[in-house]
Write a protein that holds these residues in place. Structure first.
Motif, PDB file in Angstrom:
ATOM      1  N   THR A 176     -13.550  -1.013   6.400  1.00 57.92           N
ATOM      2  CA  THR A 176     -12.554  -0.382   7.282  1.00 57.92           C
ATOM      3  C   THR A 176     -11.138  -0.519   6.744  1.00 57.92           C
ATOM      4  N   GLU A 177     -10.932  -1.448   5.808  1.00 58.05           N
ATOM      5  CA  GLU A 177      -9.617  -1.632   5.203  1.00 58.05           C
ATOM      6  C   GLU A 177      -9.461  -0.857   3.895  1.00 58.05           C
ATOM      7  N   ARG A 178     -10.442  -0.068   3.558  1.00 59.76           N
ATOM      8  CA  ARG A 178     -10.307   0.805   2.386  1.00 59.76           C
ATOM      9  C   ARG A 178      -9.644   2.110   2.818  1.00 59.76           C
ATOM     10  N   LEU A 179      -8.617   2.552   2.075  1.00 60.72           N
ATOM     11  CA  LEU A 179      -7.972   3.827   2.372  1.00 60.72           C
ATOM     12  C   LEU A 179      -8.928   4.945   1.974  1.00 60.72           C
ATOM     13  N   GLN A 180      -9.358   5.707   2.974  1.00 59.58           N
ATOM     14  CA  GLN A 180     -10.512   6.580   2.800  1.00 59.58           C
ATOM     15  C   GLN A 180     -10.259   7.809   1.934  1.00 59.58           C
ATOM     16  N   LYS A 181      -9.018   8.179   1.714  1.00 60.41           N
ATOM     17  CA  LYS A 181      -8.722   9.376   0.923  1.00 60.41           C
ATOM     18  C   LYS A 181      -8.343   9.058  -0.517  1.00 60.41           C
ATOM     19  N   VAL A 182      -8.554   7.824  -0.939  1.00 59.35           N
ATOM     20  CA  VAL A 182      -8.328   7.470  -2.345  1.00 59.35           C
ATOM     21  C   VAL A 182      -9.696   7.201  -2.967  1.00 59.35           C
ATOM     22  N   ASN A 183     -10.152   8.172  -3.757  1.00 66.28           N
ATOM     23  CA  ASN A 183     -11.484   8.074  -4.343  1.00 66.28           C
ATOM     24  C   ASN A 183     -11.483   8.449  -5.824  1.00 66.28           C
ATOM     25  N   GLY A 184     -10.344   8.272  -6.464  1.00 66.74           N
ATOM     26  CA  GLY A 184     -10.249   8.577  -7.883  1.00 66.74           C
ATOM     27  C   GLY A 184      -8.796   8.714  -8.292  1.00 66.74           C
ATOM     28  N   TRP A 185      -8.537   8.796  -9.602  1.00 66.89           N
ATOM     29  CA  TRP A 185      -7.166   8.885 -10.076  1.00 66.89           C
ATOM     30  C   TRP A 185      -6.427  10.106  -9.549  1.00 66.89           C
ATOM     31  N   PRO A 186      -7.048  11.273  -9.395  1.00 61.70           N
ATOM     32  CA  PRO A 186      -6.303  12.414  -8.826  1.00 61.70           C
ATOM     33  C   PRO A 186      -5.682  12.101  -7.464  1.00 61.70           C
ATOM     34  N   ASP A 187      -6.350  11.275  -6.672  1.00 60.55           N
ATOM     35  CA  ASP A 187      -5.789  10.898  -5.368  1.00 60.55           C
ATOM     36  C   ASP A 187      -4.598   9.955  -5.535  1.00 60.55           C
ATOM     37  N   VAL A 188      -4.683   9.052  -6.505  1.00 66.09           N
ATOM     38  CA  VAL A 188      -3.541   8.176  -6.797  1.00 66.09           C
ATOM     39  C   VAL A 188      -2.378   9.007  -7.310  1.00 66.09           C
ATOM     40  N   SER A 189      -2.677   9.957  -8.189  1.00 60.64           N
ATOM     41  CA  SER A 189      -1.643  10.822  -8.754  1.00 60.64           C
ATOM     42  C   SER A 189      -0.945  11.627  -7.666  1.00 60.64           C
ATOM     43  N   ARG A 190      -1.707  12.056  -6.659  1.00 63.69           N
ATOM     44  CA  ARG A 190      -1.119  12.802  -5.538  1.00 63.69           C
ATOM     45  C   ARG A 190      -0.101  11.941  -4.788  1.00 63.69           C
ATOM     46  N   ILE A 191      -0.392  10.662  -4.639  1.00 63.15           N
ATOM     47  CA  ILE A 191       0.540   9.747  -3.981  1.00 63.15           C
ATOM     48  C   ILE A 191       1.768   9.527  -4.857  1.00 63.15           C
ATOM     49  N   LEU A 192       1.542   9.292  -6.145  1.00 61.45           N
ATOM     50  CA  LEU A 192       2.662   9.046  -7.058  1.00 61.45           C
ATOM     51  C   LEU A 192       3.584  10.250  -7.158  1.00 61.45           C
ATOM     52  N   ARG A 193       3.005  11.450  -7.141  1.00 66.62           N
ATOM     53  CA  ARG A 193       3.810  12.666  -7.219  1.00 66.62           C
ATOM     54  C   ARG A 193       4.810  12.722  -6.069  1.00 66.62           C
ATOM     55  N   ALA A 194       4.360  12.357  -4.888  1.00 68.79           N
ATOM     56  CA  ALA A 194       5.244  12.392  -3.720  1.00 68.79           C
ATOM     57  C   ALA A 194       6.322  11.318  -3.802  1.00 68.79           C
ATOM     58  N   MET A 195       6.020  10.192  -4.482  1.00 66.20           N
ATOM     59  CA  MET A 195       6.954   9.075  -4.515  1.00 66.20           C
ATOM     60  C   MET A 195       7.943   9.151  -5.665  1.00 66.20           C
ATOM     61  N   ARG A 196       7.586   9.885  -6.725  1.00 68.81           N
ATOM     62  CA  ARG A 196       8.457   9.923  -7.893  1.00 68.81           C
ATOM     63  C   ARG A 196       9.828  10.496  -7.550  1.00 68.81           C
ATOM     64  N   SER A 197       9.861  11.406  -6.572  1.00 65.56           N
ATOM     65  CA  SER A 197      11.151  11.963  -6.162  1.00 65.56           C
ATOM     66  C   SER A 197      12.042  10.895  -5.544  1.00 65.56           C
ATOM     67  N   ASP A 198      11.453   9.881  -4.906  1.00 65.29           N
ATOM     68  CA  ASP A 198      12.259   8.803  -4.327  1.00 65.29           C
ATOM     69  C   ASP A 198      13.094   8.115  -5.402  1.00 65.29           C
ATOM     70  N   VAL A 199      12.475   7.863  -6.551  1.00 67.07           N
ATOM     71  CA  VAL A 199      13.179   7.168  -7.623  1.00 67.07           C
ATOM     72  C   VAL A 199      14.256   8.064  -8.226  1.00 67.07           C
ATOM     73  N   ALA A 200      13.986   9.363  -8.295  1.00 71.09           N
ATOM     74  CA  ALA A 200      15.007  10.292  -8.786  1.00 71.09           C
ATOM     75  C   ALA A 200      16.222  10.291  -7.867  1.00 71.09           C
ATOM     76  N   TRP A 201      15.999  10.182  -6.568  1.00 69.96           N
ATOM     77  CA  TRP A 201      17.107  10.071  -5.614  1.00 69.96           C
ATOM     78  C   TRP A 201      17.862   8.759  -5.809  1.00 69.96           C
ATOM     79  N   ILE A 202      17.142   7.672  -6.020  1.00 68.25           N
ATOM     80  CA  ILE A 202      17.795   6.386  -6.240  1.00 68.25           C
ATOM     81  C   ILE A 202      18.648   6.443  -7.507  1.00 68.25           C
ATOM     82  N   ALA A 203      18.142   7.109  -8.547  1.00 68.71           N
ATOM     83  CA  ALA A 203      18.907   7.255  -9.783  1.00 68.71           C
ATOM     84  C   ALA A 203      20.188   8.045  -9.553  1.00 68.71           C
ATOM     85  N   ALA A 204      20.138   9.025  -8.659  1.00 66.04           N
ATOM     86  CA  ALA A 204      21.354   9.770  -8.321  1.00 66.04           C
ATOM     87  C   ALA A 204      22.314   8.907  -7.506  1.00 66.04           C
ATOM     88  N   GLY A 205      21.776   8.153  -6.535  1.00 65.56           N
ATOM     89  CA  GLY A 205      22.621   7.331  -5.684  1.00 65.56           C
ATOM     90  C   GLY A 205      23.322   6.217  -6.430  1.00 65.56           C
TER      91      GLY A 205
END
Length: 396
Positions: free
Chosen positions: A235-264
């Motif tokens: 029950t503590e496993r995140l059910q929509k992470v079942n391979g690297w493409p799912d990890v990549s989908r998360i990283l894609r959404a987060m990479r913009s956060d770091v680009a904003w921090i670099a601007a700030g």
């Protein structure tokens, strides 16, 4: 002639980018944030950097602002990439460690839960994440695997009965010691797919050791984590992470956060440099009146505005549901590269005083090096962009 003045919340914004992309309610929420940063957090920063500790007063001041769902703001805008981006921008304009600390919860942990969890998991956990009732961190990087983590991830998860047993090590995990749970990415020994688990930091077999000796992001507490025979329920496993493409989908959404921090962080370095040159006198005149100083400041402003414009457009795309790895990689690569140049120019403008914490530029100068490397190095992001340009992968 009158000098260009910085906006109290966003810094120098000659093209009025902020006004065109934020509602009055969003601007008010970020103005409240800036007042808190100025009144309660900025006075702590030099000592926090000197001692390499994050004062608890930082989160104590930020949590009541409810920045993931500010009062009076539309819920959709509060969840938008544009608003969360500007939130990171304002935080980083004051200090990159403070921005990284808050984003560890609002960006890394929350994104992992909402994109990686089932609908039921996300609905149950997200209110607790927003309120900081449940503090979590994102544990992907390992001591021997950073850029090659997709294929090299060595932490393992073995199914045993109605649960899992996890073994491995993680490194560079920011905020781990103060968190309740770790989002641990591990390779299933049966199907070799990468999966994600919510692991309590007080679980048996978990050891968290603070890293020392850093010359950047000093107040941010990074950790090495050992996991030995750690038992976690299914029950503590995140059910929509079942391979690297799912990890990549998360990283894609987060990479913009770091680009904003670099601007700030560039905006913060520019603020500090302009403040200094208006006050500092040499040869019986303010150094802000020297040609070579003005040329450096102009380049700093150009880099900062260009970086802000890029991330605003990236986040606007993402808010329309348009996600592309190469777009987020390009923004992170470009803004982090420009940040290095911007902070170096700021340090030059201050001369010897540029290495003193009391003038702020030194913090941004050092922290730009960390931003340049985390959430994907310059080279890895360049290869993502290059693959999109040529249609040929240069990854080996």
């Amino acid at each position: 002639m009158p000098a260009l003045e910085a906006d109290a919340t966003f810094g120098f914004d000659p093209y009025a980018i902020t006004g065109a992309h934020l509602s009055p309610a969003a601007r008010a929420a970020l103005a409240r944030l800036q007042r808190t940063l100025d009144g309660s957090i900025r006075p702590l920063l030099a000592q926090a950097w000197e001692t390499a500790t994050m004062p608890p007063e930082v989160l104590d001041a930020l949590i009541p602002l409810d920045l993931m769902q500010p009062e009076g703001m539309d819920a959709a805008e509060a969840r938008s990439s544009v608003f969360s981006g500007f939130r990171n921008y304002v935080l980083a304009r004051t200090d990159v460690s403070v921005a990284t600390l808050y984003n560890a919860q609002s960006g890394l942990f929350r994104t992992a839960v909402t994109l990686g969890g089932s609908a039921e998991q996300a609905a149950g956990l997200d209110p607790r994440v927003r309120s900081f009732e449940l503090k979590g961190v994102f544990a992907l990087t390992e001591p021997e695997h950073g850029s090659d983590i997709a294929g090299g991830l060595a932490t393992t998860a073995r199914r045993e009965g109605d649960g899992w047993v996890i073994d491995g090590r993680k490194k560079w995990i920011g905020g781990a010691a103060a968190s309740d749970v770790l989002v641990v990415f591990a390779r299933d020994v049966d199907d070799h797919a990468i999966k994600a688990f919510l692991v309590p930091t007080d679980a048996g077999g978990v050891r968290v050791q603070a890293m020392t000796g850093k010359v950047a992001l000093r107040p941010m507490q990074n950790a090495v984590i050992a996991l030995e025979g750690v038992r976690v329920a299914e029950t503590e496993r995140l059910q929509k992470v079942n391979g690297w493409p799912d990890v990549s989908r998360i990283l894609r959404a987060m990479r913009s956060d770091v680009a904003w921090i670099a601007a700030g962080l560039q905006a913060g370095a520019l603020d500090a440099a302009v403040r200094y040159v208006r006050e500092r006198h040499q040869f019986e005149r303010p150094i802000g009146g020297f040609q070579l100083v003005q040329e450096k400041l102009a380049r700093m402003l150009g880099n900062t505005v260009a970086s802000l414009a890029m991330v605003v457009q990236l986040s606007a795309q993402q808010d329309r549901g348009e996600f592309a790895d190469e777009n987020s990689a390009l923004a992170k690569m470009q803004n982090a590269r420009l940040a290095r140049e911007t902070v170096a120019l700021g340090r030059e403008v201050l001369g010897g005083n540029g290495i003193l914490l009391e003038h702020d530029v030194a913090r941004f100068f050092a922290d730009a090096e960390a931003v340049y490397s985390y959430e994907g190095t310059h080279e890895i992001n360049a290869l993502i962009v290059g693959r999109a340009l040529t249609g040929a992968s240069a990854f080996t």
